[in-house]
Design a protein around this motif. Structure first.
Motif, PDB file in Angstrom:
ATOM      1  N   HIS A 124       0.821  -1.208   0.000  1.00 24.16           N
ATOM      2  CA  HIS A 124       0.000   0.000   0.000  1.00 24.16           C
ATOM      3  C   HIS A 124       0.860   1.264   0.000  1.00 24.16           C
ATOM      4  O   HIS A 124       0.554   2.224  -0.706  1.00 24.16           O
ATOM      5  CB  HIS A 124      -0.961  -0.015   1.188  1.00 24.16           C
ATOM      6  CG  HIS A 124      -2.128  -0.928   0.993  1.00 24.16           C
ATOM      7  ND1 HIS A 124      -3.211  -0.971   1.834  1.00 24.16           N
ATOM      8  CD2 HIS A 124      -2.399  -1.844   0.017  1.00 24.16           C
ATOM      9  CE1 HIS A 124      -4.090  -1.864   1.395  1.00 24.16           C
ATOM     10  NE2 HIS A 124      -3.609  -2.414   0.310  1.00 24.16           N
ATOM     11  N   THR A 180      -2.651  -6.238  16.063  1.00 27.01           N
ATOM     12  CA  THR A 180      -3.614  -5.217  15.633  1.00 27.01           C
ATOM     13  C   THR A 180      -3.178  -3.831  16.104  1.00 27.01           C
ATOM     14  O   THR A 180      -3.242  -2.857  15.355  1.00 27.01           O
ATOM     15  CB  THR A 180      -5.017  -5.563  16.178  1.00 27.01           C
ATOM     16  OG1 THR A 180      -5.426  -6.795  15.578  1.00 27.01           O
ATOM     17  CG2 THR A 180      -6.029  -4.491  15.836  1.00 27.01           C
ATOM     18  N   SER A 183      -0.416  -2.775  13.919  1.00 30.84           N
ATOM     19  CA  SER A 183      -0.892  -2.443  12.569  1.00 30.84           C
ATOM     20  C   SER A 183      -1.503  -1.049  12.554  1.00 30.84           C
ATOM     21  O   SER A 183      -1.307  -0.278  11.609  1.00 30.84           O
ATOM     22  CB  SER A 183      -1.939  -3.454  12.102  1.00 30.84           C
ATOM     23  OG  SER A 183      -1.442  -4.764  12.187  1.00 30.84           O
ATOM     24  N   ARG A 184      -2.248  -0.738  13.605  1.00 31.12           N
ATOM     25  CA  ARG A 184      -2.850   0.602  13.691  1.00 31.12           C
ATOM     26  C   ARG A 184      -1.770   1.673  13.763  1.00 31.12           C
ATOM     27  O   ARG A 184      -1.872   2.719  13.124  1.00 31.12           O
ATOM     28  CB  ARG A 184      -3.780   0.671  14.894  1.00 31.12           C
ATOM     29  CG  ARG A 184      -5.086  -0.057  14.653  1.00 31.12           C
ATOM     30  CD  ARG A 184      -6.224   0.925  14.438  1.00 31.12           C
ATOM     31  NE  ARG A 184      -6.531   1.582  15.693  1.00 31.12           N
ATOM     32  CZ  ARG A 184      -6.494   2.896  15.868  1.00 31.12           C
ATOM     33  NH1 ARG A 184      -6.145   3.703  14.878  1.00 31.12           N
ATOM     34  NH2 ARG A 184      -6.798   3.408  17.042  1.00 31.12           N
ATOM     35  N   ILE A 187      -0.245   2.239  10.369  1.00 31.84           N
ATOM     36  CA  ILE A 187      -1.108   3.045   9.511  1.00 31.84           C
ATOM     37  C   ILE A 187      -1.068   4.513   9.951  1.00 31.84           C
ATOM     38  O   ILE A 187      -0.983   5.418   9.117  1.00 31.84           O
ATOM     39  CB  ILE A 187      -2.545   2.472   9.523  1.00 31.84           C
ATOM     40  CG1 ILE A 187      -2.545   1.071   8.911  1.00 31.84           C
ATOM     41  CG2 ILE A 187      -3.518   3.389   8.792  1.00 31.84           C
ATOM     42  CD1 ILE A 187      -3.784   0.233   9.240  1.00 31.84           C
ATOM     43  N   ASP A 188      -1.080   4.747  11.261  1.00 29.19           N
ATOM     44  CA  ASP A 188      -0.919   6.119  11.775  1.00 29.19           C
ATOM     45  C   ASP A 188       0.386   6.722  11.261  1.00 29.19           C
ATOM     46  O   ASP A 188       0.436   7.893  10.866  1.00 29.19           O
ATOM     47  CB  ASP A 188      -0.872   6.134  13.309  1.00 29.19           C
ATOM     48  CG  ASP A 188      -2.255   5.996  13.939  1.00 29.19           C
ATOM     49  OD1 ASP A 188      -3.255   5.962  13.194  1.00 29.19           O
ATOM     50  OD2 ASP A 188      -2.329   5.913  15.175  1.00 29.19           O
ATOM     51  N   GLN A 190       2.106   5.971   8.584  1.00 30.23           N
ATOM     52  CA  GLN A 190       2.025   6.292   7.154  1.00 30.23           C
ATOM     53  C   GLN A 190       1.209   7.569   6.945  1.00 30.23           C
ATOM     54  O   GLN A 190       1.563   8.401   6.100  1.00 30.23           O
ATOM     55  CB  GLN A 190       1.424   5.105   6.386  1.00 30.23           C
ATOM     56  CG  GLN A 190       1.134   5.363   4.906  1.00 30.23           C
ATOM     57  CD  GLN A 190       2.391   5.581   4.058  1.00 30.23           C
ATOM     58  OE1 GLN A 190       3.511   5.512   4.545  1.00 30.23           O
ATOM     59  NE2 GLN A 190       2.199   5.876   2.783  1.00 30.23           N
ATOM     60  N   ALA A 191       0.140   7.728   7.717  1.00 32.72           N
ATOM     61  CA  ALA A 191      -0.664   8.959   7.624  1.00 32.72           C
ATOM     62  C   ALA A 191       0.201  10.170   7.970  1.00 32.72           C
ATOM     63  O   ALA A 191       0.149  11.204   7.300  1.00 32.72           O
ATOM     64  CB  ALA A 191      -1.873   8.876   8.557  1.00 32.72           C
ATOM     65  N   ILE A 194       2.769  10.886   5.127  1.00 34.59           N
ATOM     66  CA  ILE A 194       2.143  11.574   3.993  1.00 34.59           C
ATOM     67  C   ILE A 194       1.888  13.042   4.326  1.00 34.59           C
ATOM     68  O   ILE A 194       2.172  13.932   3.527  1.00 34.59           O
ATOM     69  CB  ILE A 194       0.807  10.880   3.602  1.00 34.59           C
ATOM     70  CG1 ILE A 194       1.094   9.523   2.964  1.00 34.59           C
ATOM     71  CG2 ILE A 194       0.000  11.761   2.648  1.00 34.59           C
ATOM     72  CD1 ILE A 194      -0.154   8.727   2.651  1.00 34.59           C
TER      73      ILE A 194
ATOM     74  N   ALA B  59      -5.875   8.714  13.897  1.00 29.84           N
ATOM     75  CA  ALA B  59      -5.031   9.906  13.847  1.00 29.84           C
ATOM     76  C   ALA B  59      -5.509  10.813  12.712  1.00 29.84           C
ATOM     77  O   ALA B  59      -5.942  10.327  11.676  1.00 29.84           O
ATOM     78  CB  ALA B  59      -3.570   9.486  13.624  1.00 29.84           C
ATOM     79  N   PRO B  61      -5.254  13.076   9.398  1.00 35.35           N
ATOM     80  CA  PRO B  61      -6.605  13.497   9.023  1.00 35.35           C
ATOM     81  C   PRO B  61      -7.552  12.317   8.801  1.00 35.35           C
ATOM     82  O   PRO B  61      -8.633  12.498   8.271  1.00 35.35           O
ATOM     83  CB  PRO B  61      -6.357  14.226   7.697  1.00 35.35           C
ATOM     84  CG  PRO B  61      -5.232  13.455   7.068  1.00 35.35           C
ATOM     85  CD  PRO B  61      -4.379  12.953   8.208  1.00 35.35           C
ATOM     86  N   MET B  62      -7.137  11.110   9.213  1.00 31.47           N
ATOM     87  CA  MET B  62      -7.954   9.923   8.909  1.00 31.47           C
ATOM     88  C   MET B  62      -9.315   9.987   9.589  1.00 31.47           C
ATOM     89  O   MET B  62     -10.308   9.495   9.042  1.00 31.47           O
ATOM     90  CB  MET B  62      -7.209   8.651   9.304  1.00 31.47           C
ATOM     91  CG  MET B  62      -5.951   8.400   8.478  1.00 31.47           C
ATOM     92  SD  MET B  62      -5.195   6.792   8.828  1.00 31.47           S
ATOM     93  CE  MET B  62      -4.588   7.062  10.500  1.00 31.47           C
ATOM     94  N   ILE B 150      -7.104   4.657   0.502  1.00 32.41           N
ATOM     95  CA  ILE B 150      -6.385   3.417   0.849  1.00 32.41           C
ATOM     96  C   ILE B 150      -6.130   3.377   2.356  1.00 32.41           C
ATOM     97  O   ILE B 150      -6.436   2.401   3.041  1.00 32.41           O
ATOM     98  CB  ILE B 150      -5.037   3.338   0.085  1.00 32.41           C
ATOM     99  CG1 ILE B 150      -5.287   3.247  -1.427  1.00 32.41           C
ATOM    100  CG2 ILE B 150      -4.217   2.148   0.555  1.00 32.41           C
ATOM    101  CD1 ILE B 150      -4.019   3.405  -2.266  1.00 32.41           C
ATOM    102  N   LEU B 151      -5.575   4.472   2.846  1.00 31.88           N
ATOM    103  CA  LEU B 151      -5.119   4.547   4.228  1.00 31.88           C
ATOM    104  C   LEU B 151      -6.279   4.412   5.225  1.00 31.88           C
ATOM    105  O   LEU B 151      -6.194   3.657   6.207  1.00 31.88           O
ATOM    106  CB  LEU B 151      -4.450   5.908   4.402  1.00 31.88           C
ATOM    107  CG  LEU B 151      -3.482   6.143   5.506  1.00 31.88           C
ATOM    108  CD1 LEU B 151      -2.370   5.125   5.485  1.00 31.88           C
ATOM    109  CD2 LEU B 151      -2.884   7.552   5.343  1.00 31.88           C
ATOM    110  N   ALA B 158      -8.250  -2.412  10.468  1.00 32.31           N
ATOM    111  CA  ALA B 158      -7.511  -2.689  11.700  1.00 32.31           C
ATOM    112  C   ALA B 158      -8.384  -2.400  12.927  1.00 32.31           C
ATOM    113  O   ALA B 158      -8.398  -3.167  13.898  1.00 32.31           O
ATOM    114  CB  ALA B 158      -6.235  -1.848  11.743  1.00 32.31           C
ATOM    115  N   GLU B 162      -9.535  -4.436  16.387  1.00 30.31           N
ATOM    116  CA  GLU B 162      -9.226  -3.825  17.677  1.00 30.31           C
ATOM    117  C   GLU B 162     -10.469  -3.758  18.566  1.00 30.31           C
ATOM    118  O   GLU B 162     -10.412  -4.096  19.754  1.00 30.31           O
ATOM    119  CB  GLU B 162      -8.674  -2.427  17.435  1.00 30.31           C
ATOM    120  CG  GLU B 162      -8.126  -1.741  18.665  1.00 30.31           C
ATOM    121  CD  GLU B 162      -7.419  -0.437  18.296  1.00 30.31           C
ATOM    122  OE1 GLU B 162      -6.368  -0.500  17.637  1.00 30.31           O
ATOM    123  OE2 GLU B 162      -7.917   0.637  18.663  1.00 30.31           O
TER     124      GLU B 162
END
Lengths: 380, 380
Positions: A124, A180, A183-184, A187-188, A190-191, A194, B59, B61-62, B150-151, B158, B162
């Motif tokens: 991803h 999990t 994994s969260r 993803i945080d 990567q956010a 970006i 987190a 801006p997700m 995607i994110l 995830a 959780e």
């Protein structure tokens, strides 16, 4: 930001193909006896057949796309040698089981689950970041298209949980919960990564937090998951996670050094890779935070970039090698390289100290120390 | 493919704004007393606050992107009324807990987890399929870009695990395992859906398998997850999953009818939506399999499309309303509409029969029957 960076340490001699963080802490000489290559090889040998069997469960064409991603086949579908990376995580997961007094095999489902999550994130992230190359090969979205990159990433993520939960034990449930959480965090991270690309300034603390999420959390999980599967209590698992988290930060600091000064033939990336991608990596943010003439000059250059250029890596393709070399020299002159190398050693030391909180066989402890040493002296 | 489709049943009168599957099986009249709207509202009321609290953990801006996706805010960030869809899944998860004799609240983490997985798949599928509209609004990738789609999809996936695993119970581990199995099926279904778009012919069985994966598996999980959290054994959970799986197939058959003959004002989609998107949905594949002049004419038209057009929905934008209307008429003439309506009723009947395998309070059984009736007569 630590005082060290602000001091503006004198620049290292430019040794682009030399070792990145050569000094292994002298207190840990006992670890010299451990054969790290054999340790990595053991993790890989135990995990790979189980990983391949898991990937083969995917419905076509996802099984083929995943096999390409892992390097087991080439783009034409022919068998390939398979460069699955350094395999640090599987080695740690297997050692983690031994830390809890269990057989190394007990850690294998954990090793496989962690590898699946790691590779889900690579699939991803490469798409989100527009990265066209990984491990000397075209990335999945380049070869098989964005939809397959999304889909196979999703499938690997789901498979990671499946591989653990089908064990059907209480320990597997606890292990999945830790995976999990990791994994969260991934993803945080990567956010954050970006969003930082679109900002002119990122603090050293923000950068460390992002790297802790992107790299520390999953490495932490690799270090606890085998122990959890082997029946370790939460206190032990937490201490092993602290080792892994700081190891991850050390790992990432070295990665950030390699991303600027690494040898492309070793890393499989372009020269000045992170500069081309405008990454706010540790050497850059430390250099910007350091103050002084080189720091200010660098700040002015990056601010001008932000004003005149769009935000995609492609916009930097016209820059010459000399332009990147001169930016790298400025980062170094401002102390960003030294600070990052110091940071790798500092995180290495915190990681090794966390091992004191866990009662484990001496031999296993030596292996954890040796792996930490390996991580900070690697050149790829 | 069943004999019925091959028989080429006579076409229905064209009633594009009428009910899609009007006949509710007469054996289930007892269910008339159940207020389905109240049942859906209860599921939504119980699940939404927990869902919102979970999403708020993301987190920035997700968190904002997810809130937009769920319809809680508009693209400018202002509070919105929030059309979260029909909320069939949360209602089922809550009823599922009651089927096992537990309080409805016990099913709530399951309801939330299932909704999170469902919405993870919507975010990713809309991007993969290039869909620009969902529930009368621009899709996330259109508003916030592909990377955020995607994110945030990854994050919701995830988060689903959780929300369950933080319960820390053995039942939560079992529930997560079922959710993981459903998620894998969902991803397999999307892989099949994508690959079928590139094929000229898809059999009815392949279409049903794909729809079972894409829709049946997660609806099945919604029907078992509350019961599992409430301590039900695997036999009970499996029977509830059979109900949910066939309910899902009935649901999808109705969706396929609405995708061609649905009222755009109700569905929030364009007229002839599935024909525009070249979907090999049940009415189309049944019509192609039926044989006879209309079937052959349709086959020739679709084969010509495959040869002359590229495979993206955009290529169909130039087609006139009359062209789509004439294709829809051919599908109907070949028996595809009648066959699909029959299939919805057949799957409905199998679903209701599966309820006989579970001992549950009469009132709860009536609710499951009423919800099944609702699913096949809905118009959106």
């Amino acid at each position: 930001m630590s005082a060290r960076a602000a001091e503006g340490a004198p620049p290292n001699p430019v040794t682009p193909r030399g070792e990145i963080v050569p000094t292994v802490p002298p207190a840990e000489k006992a670890a010299d006896a451990v054969n790290v290559t054999a340790l990595l090889e053991r993790g890989r040998t135990l995990a790979t057949p189980v990983l391949r069997a898991a990937v083969e469960r995917l419905a076509p064409p996802m099984d083929t796309v995943a096999a390409y991603h892992f390097g087991w086949i080439d783009a034409a579908g022919n068998q390939a040698a398979g460069d699955g990376g350094k395999a640090v995580r599987p080695a740690l997961a297997v050692m983690s089981a031994e830390a809890a007094g269990a057989d190394p095999e007990v850690g294998v489902p954990g090793a496989v689950a962690v590898e699946l999550v790691h590779n889900f994130s690579l699939l991803h992230d490469d798409l989100m970041d527009g990265d066209e190359q990984r491990r000397h090969r075209d990335t999945v979205w380049k070869v098989h298209g964005p939809a397959q990159a999304i889909l196979v990433g999703d499938a690997l993520f789901a498979l990671a949980n499946e591989v653990l939960l089908e064990l059907g034990t209480v320990e597997a449930g606890r292990a999945t919960r830790r995976l999990t959480t990791a994994s969260r965090a991934l993803i945080d991270g990567q956010a954050q990564d970006i969003s930082y690309e679109h900002r002119e300034r990122v603090t050293v603390d923000e950068c460390l937090e992002m790297e802790g999420n992107k790299t520390g959390a999953l490495l932490a999980c690799a270090c606890s998951i085998g122990a959890v599967l082997g029946g370790a209590d939460d206190r032990t698992a937490d201490a092993l996670e602290r080792y892994g988290y700081h190891l991850g930060l050390a790992f990432q600091a070295v990665d950030d050094l390699l991303g600027i000064w690494g040898d492309p033939e070793s890393t499989g990336k372009q020269t000045w890779s992170d500069l081309r991608q405008r990454k706010k990596s540790l050497p850059v943010v430390a250099a910007l935070a350091a103050g002084g003439p080189a720091s200010e000059k660098l700040g002015a250059i990056l601010a001008a970039d932000a004003k005149t250029a769009d935000l995609r890596p492609a916009d930097f393709e016209d820059f010459s090698e000399e332009e990147f070399a001169s930016r790298a020299a400025l980062i170094e002159e401002a102390g960003g390289r030294t600070w990052t190398a110091d940071e790798a050693r500092r995180q290495h030391a915190i990681a090794v100290r966390a091992l004191d909180e866990v009662r484990m066989p001496t031999r296993v402890r030596e292996q954890f120390v040796a792996l930490a040493d390996f991580v900070v002296v690697r050149t790829r």
